[in-house]
Motif scaffolding. Structure first.
Motif, PDB file in Angstrom:
ATOM      1  N   HIS A 383     -40.719 -91.414 -17.571  1.00  0.00           N
ATOM      2  CA  HIS A 383     -40.915 -92.416 -18.085  1.00  0.00           C
ATOM      3  C   HIS A 383     -40.941 -93.827 -16.923  1.00  0.00           C
ATOM      4  CE1 HIS A 383     -39.649 -90.239 -21.558  1.00  0.00           C
ATOM      5  NE2 HIS A 383     -40.447 -91.121 -22.031  1.00  0.00           N
ATOM      6  N   ALA A 384     -41.792 -94.523 -17.137  1.00  0.00           N
ATOM      7  CA  ALA A 384     -41.816 -95.799 -16.004  1.00  0.00           C
ATOM      8  C   ALA A 384     -40.509 -96.640 -16.578  1.00  0.00           C
ATOM      9  CB  ALA A 384     -43.021 -96.650 -16.115  1.00  0.00           C
ATOM     10  N   PRO A 385     -39.847 -97.033 -15.561  1.00  0.00           N
ATOM     11  CA  PRO A 385     -38.568 -97.987 -15.987  1.00  0.00           C
ATOM     12  C   PRO A 385     -38.794 -99.330 -16.592  1.00  0.00           C
ATOM     13  CG  PRO A 385     -38.890 -97.920 -13.351  1.00  0.00           C
ATOM     14  CD  PRO A 385     -40.014 -96.965 -13.993  1.00  0.00           C
ATOM     15  N   GLU A 386     -40.275 -99.978 -16.009  1.00  0.00           N
ATOM     16  CA  GLU A 386     -40.347-101.043 -16.791  1.00  0.00           C
ATOM     17  C   GLU A 386     -40.691-100.885 -18.329  1.00  0.00           C
ATOM     18  OE1 GLU A 386     -44.146 -99.870 -14.449  1.00  0.00           O
ATOM     19  OE2 GLU A 386     -41.757 -99.851 -14.308  1.00  0.00           O
ATOM     20  N   ASP A 387     -41.258 -99.549 -18.608  1.00  0.00           N
ATOM     21  CA  ASP A 387     -41.758 -99.359 -20.055  1.00  0.00           C
ATOM     22  C   ASP A 387     -40.386 -99.131 -20.729  1.00  0.00           C
ATOM     23  OD1 ASP A 387     -44.211 -99.609 -19.640  1.00  0.00           O
ATOM     24  OD2 ASP A 387     -44.717 -97.479 -19.071  1.00  0.00           O
ATOM     25  N   VAL A 392     -36.953-101.929 -25.726  1.00  0.00           N
ATOM     26  CA  VAL A 392     -35.664-102.193 -26.486  1.00  0.00           C
ATOM     27  C   VAL A 392     -35.766-103.768 -26.707  1.00  0.00           C
ATOM     28  CG1 VAL A 392     -33.387-102.416 -25.943  1.00  0.00           C
ATOM     29  CG2 VAL A 392     -34.520-100.726 -24.603  1.00  0.00           C
ATOM     30  N   LYS A 393     -35.800-103.897 -28.040  1.00  0.00           N
ATOM     31  CA  LYS A 393     -35.559-105.167 -28.569  1.00  0.00           C
ATOM     32  C   LYS A 393     -34.432-105.709 -28.357  1.00  0.00           C
ATOM     33  CE  LYS A 393     -36.774-107.358 -32.899  1.00  0.00           C
ATOM     34  NZ  LYS A 393     -37.758-108.277 -32.057  1.00  0.00           N
ATOM     35  N   ARG A 394     -33.269-105.324 -28.459  1.00  0.00           N
ATOM     36  CA  ARG A 394     -32.150-105.726 -28.376  1.00  0.00           C
ATOM     37  C   ARG A 394     -31.031-104.530 -27.670  1.00  0.00           C
ATOM     38  NH1 ARG A 394     -27.665-107.989 -32.464  1.00  0.00           N
ATOM     39  NH2 ARG A 394     -26.495-109.674 -30.968  1.00  0.00           N
ATOM     40  N   GLY A 395     -30.383-105.125 -26.684  1.00  0.00           N
ATOM     41  CA  GLY A 395     -29.315-103.910 -26.084  1.00  0.00           C
ATOM     42  C   GLY A 395     -28.835-104.740 -24.965  1.00  0.00           C
ATOM     43  N   LEU A 396     -28.175-103.736 -24.123  1.00  0.00           N
ATOM     44  CA  LEU A 396     -27.285-104.135 -22.905  1.00  0.00           C
ATOM     45  C   LEU A 396     -28.039-103.453 -21.534  1.00  0.00           C
ATOM     46  CD1 LEU A 396     -24.839-105.790 -21.972  1.00  0.00           C
ATOM     47  CD2 LEU A 396     -23.695-103.460 -22.135  1.00  0.00           C
ATOM     48  N   TYR A 397     -28.038-104.215 -20.791  1.00  0.00           N
ATOM     49  CA  TYR A 397     -28.695-103.522 -19.338  1.00  0.00           C
ATOM     50  C   TYR A 397     -27.444-103.511 -18.454  1.00  0.00           C
ATOM     51  CZ  TYR A 397     -31.260-102.617 -15.223  1.00  0.00           C
ATOM     52  OH  TYR A 397     -31.978-102.095 -14.165  1.00  0.00           O
ATOM     53  N   VAL A 451     -35.612 -91.079 -19.686  1.00  0.00           N
ATOM     54  CA  VAL A 451     -35.303 -90.743 -18.393  1.00  0.00           C
ATOM     55  C   VAL A 451     -36.418 -91.396 -17.449  1.00  0.00           C
ATOM     56  CG1 VAL A 451     -34.431 -89.123 -16.647  1.00  0.00           C
ATOM     57  CG2 VAL A 451     -33.714 -88.967 -19.002  1.00  0.00           C
ATOM     58  N   GLY A 452     -35.930 -92.386 -16.649  1.00  0.00           N
ATOM     59  CA  GLY A 452     -37.161 -92.778 -15.718  1.00  0.00           C
ATOM     60  C   GLY A 452     -37.476 -91.923 -14.595  1.00  0.00           C
ATOM     61  N   CYS A 453     -38.655 -92.480 -13.831  1.00  0.00           N
ATOM     62  CA  CYS A 453     -39.366 -91.580 -12.958  1.00  0.00           C
ATOM     63  C   CYS A 453     -38.762 -92.399 -11.648  1.00  0.00           C
ATOM     64  CB  CYS A 453     -40.704 -91.576 -12.771  1.00  0.00           C
ATOM     65  SG  CYS A 453     -41.512 -93.061 -13.002  1.00  0.00           S
ATOM     66  N   ASP A 454     -37.685 -92.930 -11.682  1.00  0.00           N
ATOM     67  CA  ASP A 454     -37.348 -93.759 -10.446  1.00  0.00           C
ATOM     68  C   ASP A 454     -36.032 -93.127 -10.006  1.00  0.00           C
ATOM     69  OD1 ASP A 454     -35.928 -94.633 -12.695  1.00  0.00           O
ATOM     70  OD2 ASP A 454     -35.951 -96.770 -11.955  1.00  0.00           O
ATOM     71  N   PRO A 455     -35.859 -92.077  -9.697  1.00  0.00           N
ATOM     72  CA  PRO A 455     -34.519 -91.523  -8.911  1.00  0.00           C
ATOM     73  C   PRO A 455     -33.923 -92.204  -7.977  1.00  0.00           C
ATOM     74  CG  PRO A 455     -36.207 -89.921  -8.113  1.00  0.00           C
ATOM     75  CD  PRO A 455     -36.864 -90.999  -9.123  1.00  0.00           C
ATOM     76  N   GLY A 476     -25.905 -90.344  -8.573  1.00  0.00           N
ATOM     77  CA  GLY A 476     -27.213 -90.884  -8.745  1.00  0.00           C
ATOM     78  C   GLY A 476     -27.986 -90.645  -9.835  1.00  0.00           C
ATOM     79  N   LEU A 477     -28.938 -91.385 -10.618  1.00  0.00           N
ATOM     80  CA  LEU A 477     -29.621 -91.061 -11.602  1.00  0.00           C
ATOM     81  C   LEU A 477     -31.052 -92.250 -11.588  1.00  0.00           C
ATOM     82  CD1 LEU A 477     -28.519 -93.707 -13.393  1.00  0.00           C
ATOM     83  CD2 LEU A 477     -27.496 -92.118 -14.522  1.00  0.00           C
ATOM     84  N   PRO A 478     -31.858 -91.878 -12.433  1.00  0.00           N
ATOM     85  CA  PRO A 478     -32.835 -92.962 -12.368  1.00  0.00           C
ATOM     86  C   PRO A 478     -32.418 -93.790 -13.666  1.00  0.00           C
ATOM     87  CG  PRO A 478     -33.243 -90.736 -13.392  1.00  0.00           C
ATOM     88  CD  PRO A 478     -32.254 -90.548 -12.872  1.00  0.00           C
ATOM     89  N   THR A 479     -33.276 -94.694 -14.062  1.00  0.00           N
ATOM     90  CA  THR A 479     -33.219 -95.415 -15.115  1.00  0.00           C
ATOM     91  C   THR A 479     -33.058 -94.698 -16.369  1.00  0.00           C
ATOM     92  OG1 THR A 479     -34.473 -97.490 -14.187  1.00  0.00           O
ATOM     93  CG2 THR A 479     -34.117 -97.561 -16.508  1.00  0.00           C
TER      94      THR A 479
END
Length: 493
Positions: A383-387, A392-397, A451-455, A476-479
């Motif tokens: 998954h692309a991190p921006e996608d 997410v309509k409402r949540g916590l980053y 799970v993002g493609c940005d490790p 470490g992890l991706p988005t």
């Protein structure tokens, strides 16, 4: 498991490293002949296994506070530990006196603690080659202390120049040149030199109405001093300052179940604590881990693959050999949600009829080895991190994590989020304060939906504490998106 610890002599505190110690760095720590005599003495009362662990570590530690270098210390610690295993009984003794008579007393002490049956024979050892996952041209102990203090002075200046609201800066630099040798009654004898460097900066920003926000950032690894030419003190300091300034004006965090998105990199500390410790073999053998007896079972979302890898080039948690002389490995612990393996040291591997995974680590010659993580990370997804954020309509980053704690027996975890933002209609909103993530490790794993493609690895500042022993680790992890996470806060949604 019955276990005892004894010392033939109390260890001396760190002291200034004499020039002779540096000159001797290229020579063997202990000659093979003496190692063989110690092994024979350790097995004198009979046992299944004996091991001699030798260590010489030089350390430099510099601290800056209130725009001044408060301390700059250089020390040398050295010693020898002898371990004897008879069945499930372990005898351990150590000495910081390298005189042969003192070392033989330590070996006899360990043998008496283990109390095996009588035996008399020789235990020849042979040096074995070790891999090289980090290479430092100039040992860190040979770099002038003045060059190390200059890093902190530059960091302090850069933090204050970043924004006039930065009111306080504390910074530290620590490095080690650690030489170890391990010999045991299987005939294996291996040596390694492990250089480690780390710098961290902590700042306080003062906003309107006396609001105070903090930022902390660090970097490092098994790297040479030239590392700081690329990852500059200025870049470390500016990131710490950015965190503090970015969270000024933060609103209270809303409590309750939420969709949570983890930023790549340092957020892997959540994986390390909530999952990794539960996969260490001592907890598995004793049945105190929630993951005990679940090999081959699905314990996480099919998007989840967890890897512990001690072979990552120059990473903070990497090891050419562990502290039992076993080469570091890349271990797949969870694959596509299915539990595949545990982290074994030699003792727990023997008692569980398994093999060591190169996970036996110890803080120093005064400590028994334990199964420990090295660099633990989540494999990337598609998954692309921006996608992930847009969905997410409402949540916590969660951008940066602070402290946390985990109960290994039930997987319950609590983590402080030091930098977090509201997510509204797929976009980052205002910063929030007092956010806490609460949950159960396996449940959180099962609720991972993206799970993002940005490790991304962490920047090299991880420290893990277990049974009082502190060790360098990497995470470490991706988005990552996790659904239905309980968030503790100070505002009712």
């Amino acid at each position: 498991m019955p276990r005892a610890l004894a010392s033939s002599r109390r260890a001396r505190p760190a002291q200034l490293a004499p020039p002779a110690a540096r000159q001797a760095a290229a020579s063997p720590l202990l000659p093979p002949g003496l190692l063989e005599r110690l092994l024979a003495e350790a097995m004198g009362r009979g046992a299944d296994f004996a091991e001699v662990y030798v260590e010489r570590t030089s350390t430099t530690a510099v601290v800056l506070e209130e725009q001044r270098i408060r301390s700059a210390q250089v020390g040398l610690v050295q010693g020898v530990g002898v371990r004897v295993i008879a069945g499930a009984k372990v005898g351990y003794a150590y000495s910081d006196d390298w005189d042969e008579a003192a070392l033989l007393r330590a070996a006899r002490t360990a043998a008496m603690i283990a109390q095996g049956g009588g035996s008399e024979r020789a235990y020849p050892v042979k040096r074995v080659p070790v891999p090289s996952h980090y290479r430092v041209g100039q040992p860190l102990e040979d770099v002038a202390v003045a060059r190390k203090t200059a890093l902190l002075t530059r960091a302090d200046k850069a933090s204050r120049a970043f924004d006039s609201r930065i009111q306080q800066v504390n910074a530290s630099y620590v490095d080690q040149t650690r030489r170890i040798a391990v010999a045991n009654t299987t005939g294996r004898f291996s040596e390694d030199t492990q250089d480690q460097s780390r710098m961290s900066v902590h700042v306080v920003a003062l906003g309107k109405n006396g609001e105070r926000r903090t930022g902390m950032y660090g970097s490092g690894g098994r790297v040479s001093f030239s590392y700081w030419d690329g990852v500059t003190p200025e870049s470390v300091a500016e990131e710490a300052a950015r965190q503090a300034i970015a969270t000024l004006g933060a609103v209270d965090c809303v409590a309750g179940p939420q969709t949570v998105v983890l930023a790549p990199g340092w957020s892997g500390i959540l994986l390390h604590e909530a999952v990794g410790h539960g996969l260490e073999a001592d907890f598995i053998r004793k049945g105190t881990s929630l993951f005990a007896g679940k090999l081959g079972e699905k314990v996480a979302s099919e998007l989840v693959t967890v890897i512990d890898d001690g072979t990552v080039s120059s990473a903070r948690g990497s090891i050419n050999i562990d502290d039992e002389g076993v080469p570091g490995e890349r271990k797949v612990l969870i694959e596509n949600g299915v539990l595949k393996g545990y982290l074994y040291d030699q003792l727990n591997a023997k008692l569980m009829n398994q093999r060591s995974t190169g996970s036996g680590r110890r803080e120093s010659f005064k400590s028994l080895p334990l199964p420990r993580m090295t660099n633990t990370f989540l494999a990337p997804g598609d998954h692309a991190p921006e996608d992930i954020l847009k969905e997410v309509k409402r949540g916590l980053y969660c951008a940066t994590f602070g402290g946390g704690q985990v109960d290994i027996s039930n997987g319950n975890f609590v983590f402080e989020v030091s930098e977090a933002y509201q997510i509204e209609d797929g976009k980052l909103g205002r910063p929030v304060k007092n956010a806490i993530l609460i949950g159960v490790g396996p449940e959180a794993l099962k609720n991972i939906s993206r799970v993002g493609c940005d490790p991304m690895p962490d920047p090299g500042m991880g420290i893990c504490v277990k049974d009082g022993q502190m060790l360098p680790v990497g995470v470490g992890l991706p988005t990552v998106r996790i659904d239905n996470v309980t968030v503790g806060g100070t505002k009712v949604g």
